[in-house]
Design an enzyme around this catalytic site. Structure first.
Site, PDB file in Angstrom:
ATOM      1  N   LYS A 190       0.854  -1.197   0.000  1.00 24.47           N
ATOM      2  CA  LYS A 190       0.000   0.000   0.000  1.00 24.47           C
ATOM      3  C   LYS A 190       0.887   1.243   0.000  1.00 24.47           C
ATOM      4  O   LYS A 190       1.861   1.300   0.754  1.00 24.47           O
ATOM      5  CB  LYS A 190      -0.917   0.013   1.232  1.00 24.47           C
ATOM      6  N   HIS A 248      -0.434  -8.214   9.063  1.00 26.42           N
ATOM      7  CA  HIS A 248      -0.539  -6.796   8.692  1.00 26.42           C
ATOM      8  C   HIS A 248      -0.208  -5.846   9.848  1.00 26.42           C
ATOM      9  O   HIS A 248       0.575  -4.910   9.693  1.00 26.42           O
ATOM     10  CB  HIS A 248      -1.950  -6.470   8.194  1.00 26.42           C
ATOM     11  N   LYS A 348     -13.662  -6.921  12.584  1.00 27.24           N
ATOM     12  CA  LYS A 348     -14.658  -6.893  11.514  1.00 27.24           C
ATOM     13  C   LYS A 348     -15.975  -6.415  12.125  1.00 27.24           C
ATOM     14  O   LYS A 348     -16.149  -6.449  13.341  1.00 27.24           O
ATOM     15  CB  LYS A 348     -14.827  -8.291  10.928  1.00 27.24           C
ATOM     16  N   LYS A 353     -14.739   1.623   8.161  1.00 25.15           N
ATOM     17  CA  LYS A 353     -13.535   1.001   7.603  1.00 25.15           C
ATOM     18  C   LYS A 353     -12.456   2.062   7.635  1.00 25.15           C
ATOM     19  O   LYS A 353     -12.526   3.064   6.911  1.00 25.15           O
ATOM     20  CB  LYS A 353     -13.768   0.500   6.176  1.00 25.15           C
TER      21      LYS A 353
HETATM   22  C1  BG6 Z   1      -6.717  -9.819   4.381  1.00 22.12           C
HETATM   23  C2  BG6 Z   1      -7.573 -10.498   5.406  1.00 22.12           C
HETATM   24  O1  BG6 Z   1      -5.377 -10.208   4.530  1.00 22.12           O
HETATM   25  O2  BG6 Z   1      -6.819  -8.406   4.523  1.00 22.12           O
HETATM   26  C3  BG6 Z   1      -9.015 -10.043   5.273  1.00 22.12           C
HETATM   27  O3  BG6 Z   1      -7.487 -11.900   5.232  1.00 22.12           O
HETATM   28  C4  BG6 Z   1      -9.105  -8.554   5.323  1.00 22.12           C
HETATM   29  O4  BG6 Z   1      -9.822 -10.616   6.299  1.00 22.12           O
HETATM   30  C5  BG6 Z   1      -8.138  -7.913   4.328  1.00 22.12           C
HETATM   31  O5  BG6 Z   1     -10.432  -8.168   5.022  1.00 22.12           O
HETATM   32  C6  BG6 Z   1      -8.095  -6.404   4.492  1.00 22.12           C
HETATM   33  O6  BG6 Z   1      -7.337  -5.853   3.463  1.00 22.12           O
HETATM   34  P1  BG6 Z   1      -7.624  -4.379   2.911  1.00 22.12           P
HETATM   35  O7  BG6 Z   1      -6.555  -4.151   1.891  1.00 22.12           O
HETATM   36  O8  BG6 Z   1      -9.002  -4.382   2.347  1.00 22.12           O
HETATM   37  O9  BG6 Z   1      -7.502  -3.468   4.094  1.00 22.12           O
END
Ligand code: BG6
Length: 505
Positions: A190, A248, A348, A353
């Site tokens: 990103k 992440h 979640k 978001k």
């Molecule tokens: C993924 C997870 O690695 O990352 C998902 O398995 C999650 O559960 C996603 O929704 C989130 O990624 P982004 O790029 O949409 O923030």
């Protein structure tokens, strides 16, 4: 569409070609790279799966995926024709050596036509259970041996715990050298995440204050509004800690906390990151509650839409103990960060978001202004916004205009969109391009993944052995369970609602 002249001829072999990952992320990213002139003029996409699709059928499937998921939408007909001509399908059973031999023959045939030795990228967009059989099949067919031009790309999750990680990783490392392995953590691709290092190390003003003397604590938030959707059965095996924190969020922590690299290359950057993971204070199994909180969403409303409780989602156990929210309090035990809490949270079914990192600086040592200047004094915060806004915000106190002395918090903003007025590439575009140019800086080295597993294992084990009595413990559309608030409140802190959580998903 110019082709990239600095790239070698490339054979891109995509395992799991009919799957969701290929459809949603990998092929749309390849197409956008093609449009931007980042694919070599001689490029072939070999789509591998068990289906009977022919070349045209798999291309049509990809066309739909690109239309729905590429940042440019439906491909223009002329561009599409050129791209589609590069796609071939091959049906392959991962347990069949003959099938791998056929794949080897196809690759050799194309190279013969091109009269060149192409870079061969094997991309495993498959469940990790297939990594070992695929790697073995490639090896048996003689496809893994040429170290300089063969690369293997694998997706997370790499295992479900440290033991299964070792098993998968050892199998890959028996066949490939570390320099051939590209383990994806898409957050690292990103733009805003990459910008953390640019901000920290391309400017002299941050480094002197980037330590325990000035920073009070750090909050890393990655919140999602969606529930698990159709992923119930696989999510039941993972949960938020494995799905998001082990990879992440810990990578974000590394970028914030790492020492400056001497050179910006794969070895040095990844070495500095793994130093952070090694310095994180282990979470004692008998005190997990003091360092971790978990949650599971019940039904609720998110931006006007009702979300069913996690336990009511498709393929989810009605008594599930899987956490959809996880928070950790971590300490990085080194000279720079000793005793500075790093609070990490992800969930979640949350209110917005939003992904952001908030660096909260220490209070002023002495308040010189009179109380009449304003009671809403706020600490200085630097916020690195990853989603939906992409940018950096510095929050600080300023004097309100007027004869009276009154202070008020204000924001100073850098917005990617406004500053560069150009579209940012998707994370997968950046990562795929890096694989093609053989730059592993943004990929996970084995020791990083291992250290991250080690760090979360005590929490995973304690949570597995002690099912949560209070699930569901947060309503969909909220900011998570009360236990997470208590985790930070016990230090006199709070999560603070993220800034600019504007854009609904
Ligand atoms: C993924 C997870 O690695 O990352 C998902 O398995 C999650 O559960 C996603 O929704 C989130 O990624 P982004 O790029 O949409 O923030």
């Amino acid at each position: 569409m110019k082709a990239a002249t600095n790239l070698n001829d490339t054979l891109f072999v995509l395992f799991g070609a009919s799957g969701d990952l290929a459809w949603r992320l990998v092929v749309p990213a390849l197409f956008d790279l093609f449009i931007d002139g980042h694919l070599p003029s001689r490029f072939q996409l070999l789509a591998v799966d068990r289906s009977d699709k022919n070349d045209a059928e798999i291309a049509l499937h990809f066309h739909q995926g690109i239309t729905e998921n590429s940042r440019r939408g439906e491909p223009a007909p002329e561009a599409w024709q050129t791209f589609a001509a590069m796609i071939r399908h091959i049906k392959l059973n991962v347990t069949s050596n003959e099938d791998f031999q056929r794949l080897a023959d196809m690759l050799a045939e194309t190279e013969q036509q091109w009269a060149s030795q192409a870079v061969r990228i094997f991309y495993l967009a498959t469940p990790s259970a297939l990594f070992e059989p695929i790697a073995t099949g490639l090896s048996t067919a003689g496809l893994s041996q040429d170290r300089s031009r063969v690369r293997l790309v694998v997706e997370k999750p790499l295992g479900n715990d440290i033991e299964s990680f070792h098993k998968i990783n050892d199998a890959l490392c028996r066949i490939f050298e570390e320099r051939q392995l590209f383990r994806i953590d898409h957050f690292l691709g990103k733009e805003t995440v990459q910008n953390i290092l640019a901000m920290r190390f391309a400017n002299p003003i941050f480094e002197p204050i980037w330590n325990r003397h000035y920073v009070d604590h750090v909050v890393i938030t990655v919140a999602e509004t969606l529930g698990v959707e159709k992923r119930g059965s696989s999510y039941e095996q993972s949960g938020a800690l494995r799905d998001m924190v082990q990879n992440h969020l810990l990578q974000l922590l590394c970028l914030v906390a790492m020492e400056p690299p001497v050179v910006y290359d794969a070895d040095d950057v990844r070495g500095k990151k793994v130093d952070v993971l090694h310095a994180v204070r282990p979470i004692p199994k008998d005190a997990v509650d003091q360092f971790a909180a978990r949650g599971q969403y019940g039904e609720g409303w998110i931006q006007g839409e009702k979300l069913a409780a996690y336990r009511e989602e498709l393929n989810v156990d009605p008594h599930s103990n899987t956490e959809t929210y996880a928070a950790l309090k971590l300490y990085v035990d080194n000279w720079r960060w000793q005793d500075v809490p790093f609070y990490l949270r992800t969930g979640k079914g949350m209110s917005n978001k939003v992904s952001e990192i908030s660096i909260r600086f220490r209070d002023v040592p002495h308040h010189a202004f009179p109380a009449s200047a304003g009671l809403n004094s706020q600490p200085t915060r630097l916020i690195i916004q990853i989603y939906p806004e992409q940018g950096i915000v510095l929050k600080f106190m300023a004097k309100e205009p007027g004869a009276q002395l009154r202070l008020r918090p204000v924001d100073m903003r850098f917005s990617y969109k406004e500053a560069f007025q150009t579209e940012t590439p998707a994370a997968y575009e950046t990562l795929l391009r890096d694989v093609m140019i053989n730059d592993a800086t943004l990929f996970m080295r084995a020791d990083q993944v291992e250290a991250a597993w080690k760090l979360v294992m005590p929490v995973l084990e304690v949570w597995a052995d002690n099912p949560a009595a209070d699930f569901p413990n947060y309503a969909a559309g909220s900011w998570g369970p009360e236990s997470a608030d208590l985790l930070v409140a016990s230090d006199g802190n709070s999560w603070l609602t993220p800034t600019l959580a504007k854009k609904p998903t």
